[in-house]
Design an enzyme around this catalytic site. Structure first.
Site, PDB file in Angstrom:
ATOM      1  N   ALA A  63       3.575   0.526  -0.160  1.00 27.59           N
ATOM      2  CA  ALA A  63       4.594   0.564   0.883  1.00 27.59           C
ATOM      3  C   ALA A  63       4.985  -0.847   1.299  1.00 27.59           C
ATOM      4  CB  ALA A  63       4.078   1.354   2.083  1.00 27.59           C
ATOM      5  N   GLY A 104       0.734   3.134  -1.571  1.00 28.02           N
ATOM      6  CA  GLY A 104       1.853   4.040  -1.788  1.00 28.02           C
ATOM      7  C   GLY A 104       2.273   4.116  -3.238  1.00 28.02           C
ATOM      8  N   GLU A 107       0.069   6.678  -4.655  1.00 28.62           N
ATOM      9  CA  GLU A 107       0.509   7.969  -4.108  1.00 28.62           C
ATOM     10  C   GLU A 107       1.778   8.450  -4.822  1.00 28.62           C
ATOM     11  OE1 GLU A 107      -0.892   8.310   0.437  1.00 28.62           O
ATOM     12  OE2 GLU A 107       0.354   6.560   0.060  1.00 28.62           O
ATOM     13  N   GLU A 127      -5.577   0.961   1.664  1.00 23.95           N
ATOM     14  CA  GLU A 127      -5.077   0.974   3.048  1.00 23.95           C
ATOM     15  C   GLU A 127      -6.160   0.700   4.081  1.00 23.95           C
ATOM     16  OE1 GLU A 127      -2.178   3.600   0.744  1.00 23.95           O
ATOM     17  OE2 GLU A 127      -4.318   3.157   0.723  1.00 23.95           O
TER      18      GLU A 127
END
Length: 703
Positions: A63, A104, A107, A127
């Site tokens: 992210a 991310g 993910e 994270e």
């Protein structure tokens, strides 16, 4: 299509290339572009399979952290919604993972039905290092892929695994032969899936992620980990999210994960850790040094002094493959130093971190010498001799004679005047301070001390070489103690003064460790050595700022040969590794209080907190005002990486902002008023702090 996405149709497959250098961060614009491309491919009847890949090789590092805490983080399409839609596409979607799939990015790959990676790819959900949890399906899809326990361990560690381990875990379906063939092999994989009429998503490998675990697994896990987690919120939230994956449907679990992620994101802990993430990236930027400045070549390094510090410094460079000449005055000292370095490496072998062959390769890069003439071809020379100006100046004058033109001459002093050292030789432009922290082969922090005459390319070169040897370099100007040790002075002064006013070493230390510091001030001084600190004070009496109460406790302990852990007695008594309070120290404090005319009283924990930490903060703000530190975040990095300040508080400057600058100023003013002559002398608010509060500023910045 988009400047962020390359889209093409080949052989019945949509190739969707992520193109947002350097790491394809999943910003709101990037999410829009990915989703648009996927919707286009899903609607195109000619497309039988979809391949997501990185145009420049790297898949996705996660992210966009800059969006966290802002409206953009969940602006439509949010990352969870984007990935949910990708997972619902009724065509095989393949993630072709080059170099990185982190956070991310992983993910995103998990939302795809199939995954192939290059051999050098690294995958992980880090994270936790930012006080966060995976918030776009990582805690729900991963356990359904590899089981709850493996997923829990991977997420809590923040570990990055290589492609082969990812395949063995079940995260990757295949590993390509090499990076260059990744996309071709992904397309071949797609053709196989199309030919076999494979489903858009294969059946879940672990539809019941905790089926092989005891019913009380999570409660027992929490109980075992509580002492390790201490005040950390994120590990608790991760565990709750993984437990949800075992108890709820995917849809329910994703909703639970999102709520837990938002709790983590809003926490002060995550705000602090994200502050440090950006602080590290900012620390390497020096305003008046152009990024394209030509650097000096560093092919060989010399270290003067084979003691604990010098040996540790040398290890940093040989670890990076750089030859090192290690110089000592006497052969016995040199032999001890080389033996200690080998012993350090042998410990790494026993722990499985190095092979014997790697140790031998490193030792071959290390050359011991007693002759300064052997340093003639060194590109960088670092002295690590006794902390005394006359000795260091003598060493530099010798280096001035034997070193080649353009060699960088660095001092490892922790407090002495780098300018005075530089001006003692004919080439002050080549001199810089490189303050390594002990043990130098372990501690990540490196204070890079820029002298008045230090050439720009010397500074830029040392910053680059610091990165090469794995150090976090922070630039400091010249002053007594630089950033870290200068701030240590008022912090330590208040702790010592509080002993004289009625506190005990254990009470002071407990307040500080209660905030989250790794060690209290007195246990830290016992570890460093009461004798070492005494000798440093003696060598720097004229330069350091001190008063009678600050020195007397340390001086008296030194006179009593209470040197700390090494002698079994210091501010505490030591029985093996066990630390015990010592009534003799309290009695000593009482006697000194009487001699100095200091009234003793009961002191509460809040006063200890405020006096120690507010004066630490105040000195940091003064350093920023003087231009010794380039930015407040640099100060935070120094104290977290060099002095054990808790990362969860973001460093002393960030902590001050969380407390409120007005509250810090009010506290300093209060003790200035309440502590009489002592308060008048020492509790002087930094002018910058007063200006910041007067202007209504909430962040510490020079203005």
């Amino acid at each position: 299509m988009s400047d962020l996405i390359h889209y093409c149709l080949e052989d019945g497959m949509a190739l969707i290339g992520l193109c947002r250098p350097p790491v394809n961060a999943l910003s709101q614009r990037m999410r829009v572009a990915i989703l648009s491309a996927c919707e286009r491919a899903a609607a195109d009847t000619e497309v039988k399979a979809i391949i997501l890949h990185g145009v420049h090789g790297l898949f996705c590092a996660g992210a966009d952290i800059a969006e966290f805490g802002t409206d953009a983080a969940f602006a439509e399409p949010s990352l969870p919604d984007t990935l949910m839609r990708i997972s619902e596409i009724d065509k095989p979607v393949i993630a072709a993972i080059g170099k990185l799939a982190l956070g991310g990015g992983l993910e995103l790959a998990l939302a795809c039905g199939y995954r192939i990676g290059e051999p050098g790819a690294r995958l992980g959900l880090p994270e936790i290092n930012l006080g966060l949890i995976p918030g776009a399906g990582g805690t729900q899809r991963l356990p359904r892929l590899i089981g709850a326990e493996s997923a829990l361990n991977l997420i809590l560690s923040g570990e990055q695994v290589d492609a082969e381990r990812a395949r063995l875990l079940g995260i990757l379906d295949r590993v390509a032969d090499n990076a260059e063939s990744l996309l071709d092999e992904a397309q071949a994989y797609g053709r196989e899936l199309i030919g076999a009429a494979a489903p858009a998503r294969p059946a879940e490998q672990c539809p019941k992620p905790a089926s092989d675990l005891p019913e009380d697994f999570f409660s027992r896990f929490r109980e075992s980990q509580e002492p390790l987690w201490k005040k950390r919120l994120a590990p608790r939230l991760v565990t709750s999210a993984l437990e949800a994956a075992c108890l709820l449907t995917l849809k329910e679990g994703l909703a639970r994960e999102l709520a837990l992620f938002q709790q983590a994101e809003a926490s002060t802990q995550s705000q602090a850790l994200r502050h440090l993430f950006f602080a590290e990236r900012e620390a390497g930027r020096i305003p008046d040094i152009p990024a394209d400045l030509p650097l000096r070549s560093i092919r060989k390094v010399a270290v003067i002094g084979a003691g604990t510090m010098g040996g540790g410094i040398a290890m940093n460079f040989v670890n990076a493959g750089i030859p090192v000449a290690l110089l000592e005055q006497q052969s016995a000292a040199l032999d001890r130093g080389l033996t200690q370095i080998r012993n350090n490496y042998e410990i790494s072998v026993k722990r499985g971190k190095l092979t014997t062959a790697q140790v031998e390769a490193r030792m071959e890069l290390l050359y011991g010498t007693l002759d300064y003439a052997d340093l003639a071809d060194a590109d960088l020379v670092i002295e690590a001799v006794f902390e005394k100006m006359e000795i260091k100046q003598q060493v530099f004058q010798t280096l001035d004679q034997v070193c080649k033109p353009g060699a960088i001459l660095a001092t490892n002093t922790s407090s002495l005047d780098v300018d005075a050292i530089a001006m003692s030789i004919s080439r002050p432009q080549d001199v810089i301070g490189l303050h390594f922290f002990s043990p130098a082969n372990v501690m990540r922090l490196l204070e890079v001390v820029r002298g008045k005459a230090t050439a720009p390319d010397v500074l830029a070169t040392t910053m680059q070489i610091a990165k090469r040897i794995g150090k976090l370099a922070v630039v400091s100007g010249v002053c007594f103690g630089f950033i870290g040790n200068r701030m240590l002075e008022p912090y330590s002064r208040e702790a010592h003064r509080l002993l004289l006013e009625g506190a005990t070493p254990a009470q002071v230390d407990q307040v500080l460790t209660g905030v989250g510091l790794n060690m209290g001030i007195f246990s830290m001084q016992d570890l460093a050595g009461v004798d070492v600190l005494y000798l440093i004070r003696q060598a720097n009496r004229t330069a350091s700022v001190h008063d009678e109460s600050y020195c007397r406790m340390g001086d008296e302990l030194y006179a009593l040969q209470r040197y700390g852990q090494k002698s079994g007695r210091g501010f505490y008594r030591y029985e093996g590794r066990d630390r015990r309070e010592d009534p003799e120290v309290v009695a000593l404090a009482e006697r000194l209080s009487s001699e100095l005319g200091i009234s003793r009283r009961a002191i509460d924990d809040q006063e200890i907190h405020d006096r120690c930490l507010f004066m630490l903060i105040n000195e940091g703000i003064q350093l920023l005002d003087e231009g010794i530190a380039l930015r407040a975040s640099d100060i935070d990095l120094v104290w977290i990486n060099g002095y054990g300040f808790p990362a969860l508080l973001g460093g002393p400057m960030h902590y001050a902002e969380q407390i409120g600058l007005a509250s810090v100023l009010a506290g300093i003013q209060r003790y200035r008023s309440e502590l009489g002559a002592y308060g008048e002398m020492w509790f002087k608010p930094a002018p910058l702090l007063e200006r910041l509060v007067a202007a209504g500023k909430t962040h510490i910045e020079r203005f």
